[in-house]
Design a protein around this motif. Structure first.
Motif, PDB file in Angstrom:
ATOM      1  N   TYR A  97       0.863  -1.190   0.000  1.00 40.56           N
ATOM      2  CA  TYR A  97       0.000   0.000   0.000  1.00 40.56           C
ATOM      3  C   TYR A  97       0.894   1.233   0.000  1.00 40.56           C
ATOM      4  O   TYR A  97       1.876   1.284   0.746  1.00 40.56           O
ATOM      5  CB  TYR A  97      -0.939   0.003   1.212  1.00 40.56           C
ATOM      6  N   SER A 110      -7.275  -1.170   4.705  1.00 36.26           N
ATOM      7  CA  SER A 110      -7.552  -1.765   3.398  1.00 36.26           C
ATOM      8  C   SER A 110      -7.141  -3.233   3.387  1.00 36.26           C
ATOM      9  O   SER A 110      -7.843  -4.089   2.835  1.00 36.26           O
ATOM     10  CB  SER A 110      -6.792  -1.009   2.297  1.00 36.26           C
ATOM     11  N   PRO A 113      -9.508   4.666   3.767  1.00 37.56           N
ATOM     12  CA  PRO A 113      -9.714   3.225   3.606  1.00 37.56           C
ATOM     13  C   PRO A 113     -11.188   2.834   3.482  1.00 37.56           C
ATOM     14  O   PRO A 113     -11.516   1.879   2.759  1.00 37.56           O
ATOM     15  CB  PRO A 113      -9.062   2.607   4.844  1.00 37.56           C
ATOM     16  N   ARG A 128      -9.520  -3.607  -6.281  1.00 38.65           N
ATOM     17  CA  ARG A 128      -8.834  -3.223  -5.051  1.00 38.65           C
ATOM     18  C   ARG A 128      -7.859  -2.087  -5.353  1.00 38.65           C
ATOM     19  O   ARG A 128      -6.998  -2.232  -6.209  1.00 38.65           O
ATOM     20  CB  ARG A 128      -8.090  -4.435  -4.493  1.00 38.65           C
ATOM     21  N   GLY A 145     -11.828   3.338  -0.149  1.00 40.31           N
ATOM     22  CA  GLY A 145     -11.182   2.286  -0.944  1.00 40.31           C
ATOM     23  C   GLY A 145     -11.934   0.972  -0.829  1.00 40.31           C
ATOM     24  O   GLY A 145     -12.152   0.263  -1.820  1.00 40.31           O
ATOM     25  N   ASN A 146     -12.366   0.656   0.381  1.00 38.71           N
ATOM     26  CA  ASN A 146     -13.089  -0.602   0.599  1.00 38.71           C
ATOM     27  C   ASN A 146     -14.478  -0.555  -0.048  1.00 38.71           C
ATOM     28  O   ASN A 146     -14.987  -1.582  -0.525  1.00 38.71           O
ATOM     29  CB  ASN A 146     -13.190  -0.896   2.091  1.00 38.71           C
ATOM     30  N   TRP A 160      -4.462   3.852   5.987  1.00 43.00           N
ATOM     31  CA  TRP A 160      -4.871   3.482   4.627  1.00 43.00           C
ATOM     32  C   TRP A 160      -4.520   2.012   4.352  1.00 43.00           C
ATOM     33  O   TRP A 160      -5.360   1.229   3.922  1.00 43.00           O
ATOM     34  CB  TRP A 160      -4.175   4.418   3.627  1.00 43.00           C
ATOM     35  N   ARG A 219      -4.840   0.331  -4.080  1.00 44.35           N
ATOM     36  CA  ARG A 219      -3.785   0.253  -3.067  1.00 44.35           C
ATOM     37  C   ARG A 219      -2.906   1.505  -3.034  1.00 44.35           C
ATOM     38  O   ARG A 219      -1.952   1.552  -2.268  1.00 44.35           O
ATOM     39  CB  ARG A 219      -2.922  -0.993  -3.292  1.00 44.35           C
ATOM     40  N   ASP A 240      -9.546  -5.453   5.046  1.00 47.15           N
ATOM     41  CA  ASP A 240     -10.656  -5.728   4.141  1.00 47.15           C
ATOM     42  C   ASP A 240     -10.293  -6.848   3.166  1.00 47.15           C
ATOM     43  O   ASP A 240     -11.104  -7.740   2.897  1.00 47.15           O
ATOM     44  CB  ASP A 240     -10.981  -4.442   3.362  1.00 47.15           C
ATOM     45  N   GLU A 241      -9.074  -6.797   2.655  1.00 43.01           N
ATOM     46  CA  GLU A 241      -8.620  -7.859   1.749  1.00 43.01           C
ATOM     47  C   GLU A 241      -8.679  -9.215   2.441  1.00 43.01           C
ATOM     48  O   GLU A 241      -9.109 -10.218   1.856  1.00 43.01           O
ATOM     49  CB  GLU A 241      -7.167  -7.610   1.308  1.00 43.01           C
TER      50      GLU A 241
END
Ligand code: FES
Ligand code: FES
Lengths: 753, 154
Positions: free
Chosen positions: A348, A548, A731, A744, A734-735, A544, A746, A551-552
């Motif tokens: 990231y 993130s 984040p 996704r 991003g999510n 961030w 990054r 979440d992955e």
């Protein structure tokens, strides 16, 4: 009343105070050449019997007005109002009689710094005790005056009352109160109000600085003037460090009316390297002349560095598990990773970002007849720049006074007052006051940039997808290393020293079987520019990656991202909290996450191309957390991301000032959104690439989404708000983009193209 | 010598004609409520009214104001201006406050031309004024409050 002379004295003091008031505009900020503190001191000296100063932090005059001395910088957080309320609460002062004064630098104030959302947190106890001490003395005096026992008296609204009679603070002060100098132990022993007995804290209030700011009357550093001053504008070298000014000639500048001269800056502290100045009688003349002078440099060693090189160096270091100071290290992560059935790895990154304070950096410097140096301008960390100025100017720190003004934006940029150095050197060289002003492009080039960063995550997973451990390497330029190396913290197991402000947020509250955090300095960043603290500091970019990547992991395991987080926010062991400031630990983070799930309608179905994303944060630090959980709703059409709504639930402990708290949360959340989608720059040829609003484009009014902000009810120890609500926004967005598109992201800022 | 009206009073400046009005106002005429942010007409901190029209003083040459009326935040005394200043306090708009003179001048020009603007009209009018503290929600709310009051008086 037996002492009839006293009211008259107090009236004279009131009139004198009104004269002092002409020096104190709006905020109570210093006007040029007129220090409110010295005005107050001289008044106090003239009529000491009409001033009651039971503490360093305030005094009460014969009219009953409580003058609270604010050592924190006012930069939009209405800090004077928040701190004055803490004093006034315990003192029992009438809010209408509270005045604030932002003080000049003076050793008696101790360390002067405003940042990290610490102001309320770190001042709360001392100011409460100071107020309580005054109340106790006034209560005793009031009891004597009313002829009743002390226990019979109550203190509120600037009055001591018993059995239907009362006496005002002003009367008591005018009548004279005994000197009080309480020991630290005596202060500690003072009883403070129970939360339910509070009259001011937690209630709405009008901020004291707002009327002046709503009429163009607040005085900022750029507004400061002194008689006989000249203007200076810099000629900036091609690199922050190591450039040598080889040629500096007037050239055609001599034809510009008002041009006076050029000046080479030699800074013994080596903070300012390779600068020239153009001096003129007006700013437009100085800028016009700057285009005509001849200046040439031998560039420093970083003249070719670009953003890609900074990222490459960060990734090289973060990818090497041997690199980095160990900040968290439990559960034998190397072994866990080596033995894992599956692993998940990701980088990231966050790009360089600017403070872009709307008021560009400036300083007005002046030496008085005694050789004392006065520097006028807004500053967040007087105690940091004073020793640097001392070295640069060859003066004792006590021979330098920094005069405080309203800050036209701080956000961490004004933690360092480096522009004061060339102003001071020029004022001495020219023998007259010098006002140094950076134009917008120079302000950007000279910014203490938020360093580009690279996070490397490696997660070990079981065959079922269960997370067995995470290794997290974090590489960036470290502000603390350049500006305050004494504050570097020791890592675990003698692994070196690290910048805690560039790693906070990696030490999150999720319980993991194995977890290692490696703090890595990016030496190329450190050489190329001066890394800075930008609003929300480390967690602002580390969050961030952390949130993130969580979440992955949730999606890799096929688990709802909120359920995934809740399962790991169990408050076990050290995650239960270890001090009054973080009592409850992860369970409080859990509570805000559950609340935001509810408020956002998490799980509802959304149109094609839309999605909800979640993130949590514990800004600013583990030892002083503000618990936040954010949900973002986005709609993605092609490459365009539109944020429809942001929900955030915040547990900041006791809310001192609900209106101010909301304003801070709004500003911080929109900063988070701006940094996620609208801001970001890059280094190009050793310099910041995007220097003005034609290319650096913070969020505007039309970009503002709907905001749903909710504060958890709490009487816990108050934490800070200026920064934490920023952290989880990027984040969460991003999510949400992943939820909407399966893509996704990054890199920050987010660019889908 | 350039002569113009500043907040209703005749003033003059001997500065070169290409001098941006902003610096004449701030440093010659000591009207420091008008602020400098970007210098390229992109932030709005320097907004003044030129014959009632919101104008960026950082790029406006002194020669352009000769014989004309310039209003700055110090002279903002129209009904709309007063209503806006009051709303700025009641809605607790400013954070650092640095952008707010420009915000108020832009908002005043809007309400003088359009006493009851829609949300979209407010956003369109105010979008050119950067607030680095991002107090946008309150700026918008306060313009609405001021517009409501303006209607009440009409
Ligand atoms: S300073 Fe004029 S628009 Fe920015
Ligand atoms: S209030 Fe700070 S820039 Fe708008």
């Amino acid at each position: 009343m037996s002492r009839l002379a006293k009211p008259d004295l107090s009236r004279r003091r009131f009139l004198a105070g009104a004269v002092g008031g002409s020096c104190i505009m709006g905020l109570g900020l210093a006007l040029p050449g007129c220090s409110p503190r010295s005005a107050v001191e001289s008044l106090a000296a003239a009529r000491p019997d009409a001033t009651f100063a039971p503490s360093l932090w305030y005094e009460i005059d014969g009219t009953g007005a409580a003058h609270i001395f604010i050592t924190k910088a006012e930069m939009g957080q209405h800090v004077g109002t928040a701190l004055a309320r803490i004093v006034a609460e315990e003192l029992g002062a009438a809010w209408s009689q509270v005045r604030i004064t932002h003080v000049d630098s003076h050793p008696k104030w101790g360390v002067m710094v405003t940042g990290g959302s610490w102001s309320v947190h770190t001042s709360f106890k001392a100011l409460s005790q100071a107020g309580a001490a005054g109340r106790q003395l006034l209560q005793a005096a009031g009891a004597a005056h009313l002829g009743v026992p002390v226990e019979a008296c109550t203190v509120a609204d600037g009055q001591v009352s018993a059995g239907g009679n009362s006496v005002s603070f002003g009367t008591l002060v005018s009548a004279g109160l005994p000197e009080a100098d309480l020991s630290a132990e005596a202060l500690d022993a003072l009883p403070l109000k129970a939360p339910e007995a509070r009259q001011l804290l937690g209630k709405p209030v009008a901020a004291l600085d707002i009327p002046a700011k709503s009429a163009g009357e607040a005085v900022y550093g750029l507004d400061a003037t002194l008689p006989n001053m000249v203007y200076a504008v810099p000629l900036l070298p091609p690199t922050r460090y190591g450039s040598v000014l080889t040629r500096l000639e007037d050239g055609a500048a001599g034809s510009v009316p008002g041009f006076l001269q050029t000046l080479r800056i030699e800074d013994p502290s080596e903070t300012i390297q390779g600068w020239g100045l153009v001096i003129a009688e007006s700013l437009p003349a100085a800028w016009k002349a700057a285009e005509k002078v001849v200046a040439e440099w031998t560039p420093g060693p970083t003249a070719e560095v670009d953003e890609a090189a900074l990222f490459a160096e960060g990734a090289r270091l973060a990818d090497d598990p041997a690199e980095g100071v160990r900040v968290v290290d439990h559960g034998e992560i190397d072994t866990v990773l080596a033995g894992a059935t599956k692993t998940l790895s990701a980088h990231y990154r966050t790009a360089s970002a600017l403070h872009f304070t709307l008021e560009p950096q400036n300083a007005l410097a002046h030496f008085d007849e005694a050789g004392h140096c006065h520097i006028h301008g807004g500053n967040q960390w007087q105690s940091l720049i004073l020793p640097v100025l001392s070295k640069a100017l060859g003066l004792a720190e006590t021979d330098i006074t920094l005069h405080q003004y309203a800050l036209g934006g701080g956000y961490g940029r004004r933690l360092f007052g480096d522009q004061m150095i060339p102003a001071g050197l020029a004022a001495r060289a020219l023998g007259r006051p010098v006002k140094l002003v950076l134009n917008r492009e120079q302000d950007s080039r000279f910014d203490c940039v938020r360093s580009p960063s690279v996070c490397r995550f490696d997660a070990a997973l079981s065959a079922e997808g269960e997370v067995l451990g995470i290794d997290h390497g974090v590489a960036a330029g470290w502000p603390t290393l350049s500006m305050a190396p004494g504050f570097l913290a020791p890592g675990l197991n003698d692994s070196g020293r690290f910048d805690s402000f560039s790693i906070s947020g990696a030490d999150h509250w999720y319980t993991l079987p194995a977890h290692r955090v490696r703090a890595i300095n990016n030496p190329l960043a450190q050489k190329t520019f001066l890394p800075g603290w930008l609003r929300a500091v480390g967690p602002g970019w580390i969050g961030w990656g952390v949130e993130s990547f969580m979440d992955e992991l949730a999606h890799a395991q096929g688990v709802d991202p909120i359920d995934f987080r809740l399962a790991r926010l169990d408050g076990a062991g050290p995650n239960g909290g270890d001090s009054p400031a973080n009592e409850g630990g992860a369970l409080r983070l859990r509570a805000v996450l559950e609340a935001v799930r509810e408020r956002s309608g998490w799980g509802r179905s959304l149109p094609q191309g839309s999605g909800l994303g979640v993130a949590v944060a514990h800004g600013q630090e583990r030892g002083m957390p503000t618990w936040t959980a954010c949900v973002a709703e986005v709609a993605v059409a092609g490459d365009a991301v539109s944020v429809k709504k942001l929900w955030q639930v915040i547990d900041v402990g006791t809310v001192i000032d609900p209106g101010g708290a909301r304003a801070q949360a709004e500003g911080a959340m929109l900063w988070g959104l701006s940094l996620a989608l609208y801001e970001g720059t890059a280094f190009e040829a050793g310099q910041v690439r995007d220097r003005n609003l034609d290319r650096y484009t913070p969020l505007r009014m039309k970009d503002v989404p709907e905001l749903d902000i909710h504060f958890a009810e709490s009487t816990a120890f108050p934490s800070g708000l200026g920064e934490p609500p920023l952290i989880a926004v990027a984040p969460a967005i991003g999510n949400a983009i992943f939820a909407a598109t399966g893509k996704r992201v990054r890199d920050l800022p987010i660019r889908l193209s | 010598m350039t002569e113009f009206m500043l907040n209703g009073t005749p003033v003059s400046s001997a500065s070169p004609e290409d001098t941006p009005l902003l610096w004449v106002l701030r440093d010659e005429l000591d009207h420091k409520g008008t602020k400098f942010g970007c210098g390229i007409a992109q932030c709005g901190a320097c907004t003044v009214h030129l014959d009632g029209t919101p104008t960026r003083a950082c790029v406006l040459p002194l020669s352009a104001v000769a014989g004309r009326q310039v209003t700055t935040i110090e002279g903002l005394a129209s009904d709309a201006g007063e209503a806006l200043k009051a709303a700025w306090v009641s809605e607790q708009v400013p954070q650092c406050g640095y952008c707010q003179s420009g915000q108020l001048m832009t908002a005043a020009a809007l309400l003088e031309a359009n006493p009851s603007p829609s949300d979209d009209e407010i956003v369109n009018a105010m979008n050119g004024n950067l607030c680095r503290c991002m107090a946008y929600g309150r700026i918008k709310a306060a313009v609405k409050v001021a517009a409501g009051r303006g209607e009440g008086q009409a």
